[in-house]
Design a protein around this motif. Structure first.
Motif, PDB file in Angstrom:
ATOM      1  N   GLY A   1      19.735   2.869  22.378  1.00 47.71           N
ATOM      2  CA  GLY A   1      19.770   2.980  23.632  1.00 47.71           C
ATOM      3  C   GLY A   1      20.559   4.248  24.193  1.00 47.71           C
ATOM      4  N   ALA A   2      20.339   5.059  23.070  1.00 47.96           N
ATOM      5  CA  ALA A   2      21.096   6.622  23.494  1.00 47.96           C
ATOM      6  C   ALA A   2      19.799   7.530  22.780  1.00 47.96           C
ATOM      7  CB  ALA A   2      22.129   6.781  22.690  1.00 47.96           C
ATOM      8  N   LEU A   3      19.746   8.730  23.616  1.00 52.83           N
ATOM      9  CA  LEU A   3      18.689   9.740  23.058  1.00 52.83           C
ATOM     10  C   LEU A   3      19.476  10.856  22.551  1.00 52.83           C
ATOM     11  CD1 LEU A   3      15.718  10.658  23.191  1.00 52.83           C
ATOM     12  CD2 LEU A   3      16.375  11.460  25.385  1.00 52.83           C
ATOM     13  N   PRO A   4      19.498  11.206  21.272  1.00 52.37           N
ATOM     14  CA  PRO A   4      19.955  12.373  20.559  1.00 52.37           C
ATOM     15  C   PRO A   4      19.402  13.640  21.629  1.00 52.37           C
ATOM     16  CG  PRO A   4      19.175  10.756  18.699  1.00 52.37           C
ATOM     17  CD  PRO A   4      18.489  10.470  20.377  1.00 52.37           C
ATOM     18  N   VAL A   5      20.296  14.590  21.672  1.00 54.89           N
ATOM     19  CA  VAL A   5      20.069  15.808  22.601  1.00 54.89           C
ATOM     20  C   VAL A   5      19.216  16.529  21.831  1.00 54.89           C
ATOM     21  CG1 VAL A   5      20.910  17.824  23.609  1.00 54.89           C
ATOM     22  CG2 VAL A   5      21.953  15.494  23.954  1.00 54.89           C
ATOM     23  N   ARG A   6      19.166  16.673  20.318  1.00 54.50           N
ATOM     24  CA  ARG A   6      18.488  17.481  19.500  1.00 54.50           C
ATOM     25  C   ARG A   6      16.992  17.119  19.449  1.00 54.50           C
ATOM     26  NH1 ARG A   6      22.171  15.665  14.741  1.00 54.50           N
ATOM     27  NH2 ARG A   6      20.518  14.099  14.791  1.00 54.50           N
ATOM     28  N   MET A   7      16.609  15.852  19.558  1.00 50.80           N
ATOM     29  CA  MET A   7      15.161  15.640  19.723  1.00 50.80           C
ATOM     30  C   MET A   7      14.165  16.515  20.737  1.00 50.80           C
ATOM     31  SD  MET A   7      14.869  11.579  18.525  1.00 50.80           S
ATOM     32  CE  MET A   7      13.483  11.758  17.860  1.00 50.80           C
ATOM     33  N   PRO A   8      14.708  16.396  22.041  1.00 51.86           N
ATOM     34  CA  PRO A   8      13.902  16.983  23.153  1.00 51.86           C
ATOM     35  C   PRO A   8      13.949  18.723  22.432  1.00 51.86           C
ATOM     36  CG  PRO A   8      15.504  15.891  24.169  1.00 51.86           C
ATOM     37  CD  PRO A   8      15.747  15.699  22.628  1.00 51.86           C
ATOM     38  N   LEU A   9      15.137  19.156  21.943  1.00 52.12           N
ATOM     39  CA  LEU A   9      15.181  20.622  21.665  1.00 52.12           C
ATOM     40  C   LEU A   9      14.233  20.919  20.229  1.00 52.12           C
ATOM     41  CD1 LEU A   9      19.286  21.101  21.281  1.00 52.12           C
ATOM     42  CD2 LEU A   9      17.307  21.857  23.065  1.00 52.12           C
ATOM     43  N   TYR A  10      14.041  19.969  19.310  1.00 54.39           N
ATOM     44  CA  TYR A  10      13.058  20.080  18.512  1.00 54.39           C
ATOM     45  C   TYR A  10      11.578  20.163  19.207  1.00 54.39           C
ATOM     46  CZ  TYR A  10      16.534  18.454  14.845  1.00 54.39           C
ATOM     47  OH  TYR A  10      17.663  18.224  14.205  1.00 54.39           O
ATOM     48  N   ILE A  11      11.309  19.297  19.992  1.00 52.60           N
ATOM     49  CA  ILE A  11      10.065  19.391  20.731  1.00 52.60           C
ATOM     50  C   ILE A  11       9.700  20.701  21.294  1.00 52.60           C
ATOM     51  CG2 ILE A  11       8.865  18.255  22.429  1.00 52.60           C
ATOM     52  CD1 ILE A  11      10.104  15.613  21.937  1.00 52.60           C
ATOM     53  N   ALA A  12      11.017  21.136  21.993  1.00 57.41           N
ATOM     54  CA  ALA A  12      10.847  22.380  22.595  1.00 57.41           C
ATOM     55  C   ALA A  12      10.549  23.562  21.597  1.00 57.41           C
ATOM     56  CB  ALA A  12      12.050  22.647  23.421  1.00 57.41           C
ATOM     57  N   MET A  13      11.192  23.439  20.489  1.00 57.20           N
ATOM     58  CA  MET A  13      10.843  24.700  19.688  1.00 57.20           C
ATOM     59  C   MET A  13       9.580  24.570  18.989  1.00 57.20           C
ATOM     60  SD  MET A  13      14.212  25.117  17.259  1.00 57.20           S
ATOM     61  CE  MET A  13      14.479  23.351  16.881  1.00 57.20           C
ATOM     62  N   VAL A  14       8.798  23.222  18.911  1.00 53.35           N
ATOM     63  CA  VAL A  14       7.377  23.428  18.443  1.00 53.35           C
ATOM     64  C   VAL A  14       6.417  23.572  19.399  1.00 53.35           C
ATOM     65  CG1 VAL A  14       5.779  21.690  17.643  1.00 53.35           C
ATOM     66  CG2 VAL A  14       8.085  21.540  16.818  1.00 53.35           C
ATOM     67  N   ALA A  15       7.080  23.399  20.868  1.00 52.65           N
ATOM     68  CA  ALA A  15       6.007  23.740  21.650  1.00 52.65           C
ATOM     69  C   ALA A  15       5.971  25.511  21.883  1.00 52.65           C
ATOM     70  CB  ALA A  15       6.717  23.029  23.120  1.00 52.65           C
ATOM     71  N   LEU A  16       7.227  25.928  21.568  1.00 50.47           N
ATOM     72  CA  LEU A  16       7.209  27.452  21.662  1.00 50.47           C
ATOM     73  C   LEU A  16       6.444  28.051  20.778  1.00 50.47           C
ATOM     74  CD1 LEU A  16      11.014  28.119  23.125  1.00 50.47           C
ATOM     75  CD2 LEU A  16       8.900  28.840  24.136  1.00 50.47           C
ATOM     76  N   ALA A  17       6.810  27.637  19.578  1.00 47.34           N
ATOM     77  CA  ALA A  17       5.820  27.959  18.497  1.00 47.34           C
ATOM     78  C   ALA A  17       4.555  27.846  18.659  1.00 47.34           C
ATOM     79  CB  ALA A  17       6.299  27.314  17.098  1.00 47.34           C
ATOM     80  N   ARG A  18       4.096  26.681  19.168  1.00 42.42           N
ATOM     81  CA  ARG A  18       2.693  26.584  19.317  1.00 42.42           C
ATOM     82  C   ARG A  18       1.977  27.628  20.646  1.00 42.42           C
ATOM     83  NH1 ARG A  18      -0.837  23.808  22.930  1.00 42.42           N
ATOM     84  NH2 ARG A  18      -2.733  22.917  21.682  1.00 42.42           N
ATOM     85  N   HIS A  19       3.039  27.794  21.522  1.00 36.07           N
ATOM     86  CA  HIS A  19       2.746  28.886  22.587  1.00 36.07           C
ATOM     87  C   HIS A  19       2.530  30.132  21.720  1.00 36.07           C
ATOM     88  CE1 HIS A  19       2.776  31.242  26.043  1.00 36.07           C
ATOM     89  NE2 HIS A  19       4.195  31.971  25.679  1.00 36.07           N
TER      90      HIS A  19
END
Length: 143
Positions: A75-93
């Motif tokens: 019922g809660a979203l850890p803030v770290r998860m979107p940060l991980y996704i953003a890091m992978v997206a930037l690495a892909r970019h």
């Protein structure tokens, strides 16, 4: 002192409606991530090649799916998860567009990844040093 809603029936109705909207949104995100992942896999099979960019894209889709699963469970979203996704997206970019980036764009993207990594470390340190308390009544985290 607890705040009781003036109109408890309306508050319950709105709460239920928001819960259904939330579940619908999570289902839409899940279906979209599964379809996008399937399309990416189909494209790799069709081209008969797998690149690092393809793997990172699949990793992003898996992270989105795990984020939905964690949200449904807790019922809660850890803030770290979107940060991980953003890091992978930037690495892909960086991997895909490295040849087309100027030096400053490359540095900016790299610094952005470092800032996100530092944010993850800071948040993790905060959770270890100052953990949330779990309410005995509801079993949910309290700030």
């Amino acid at each position: 002192m607890t705040n009781k809603p003036r109109h408890p029936r309306i508050a319950r109705f709105v709460g239920r409606a928001l819960t259904y909207v939330e579940l619908f949104g999570l289902c839409a995100i899940t279906v979209a991530a599964v379809i996008a992942g399937g399309q990416a896999i189909f494209e790799m099979v069709e081209l008969r090649t797998v690149t690092l960019a393809d793997l990172l894209l699949l990793f992003i889709y898996l992270e989105v799916l795990s984020m939905v699963a964690v949200y449904l469970e807790s019922g809660a979203l850890p803030v770290r998860m979107p940060l991980y996704i953003a890091m992978v997206a930037l690495a892909r970019h960086l991997i895909l567009d490295m040849k087309g980036l100027t030096e400053w764009q490359l540095i900016a993207s790299s610094v952005a990844v470092l800032i996100l990594a530092a944010a993850v470390l800071l948040i993790r340190f905060g959770h270890v040093r100052y953990p949330y308390e779990v309410s005995r009544e509801s079993g949910k985290l309290e700030e």
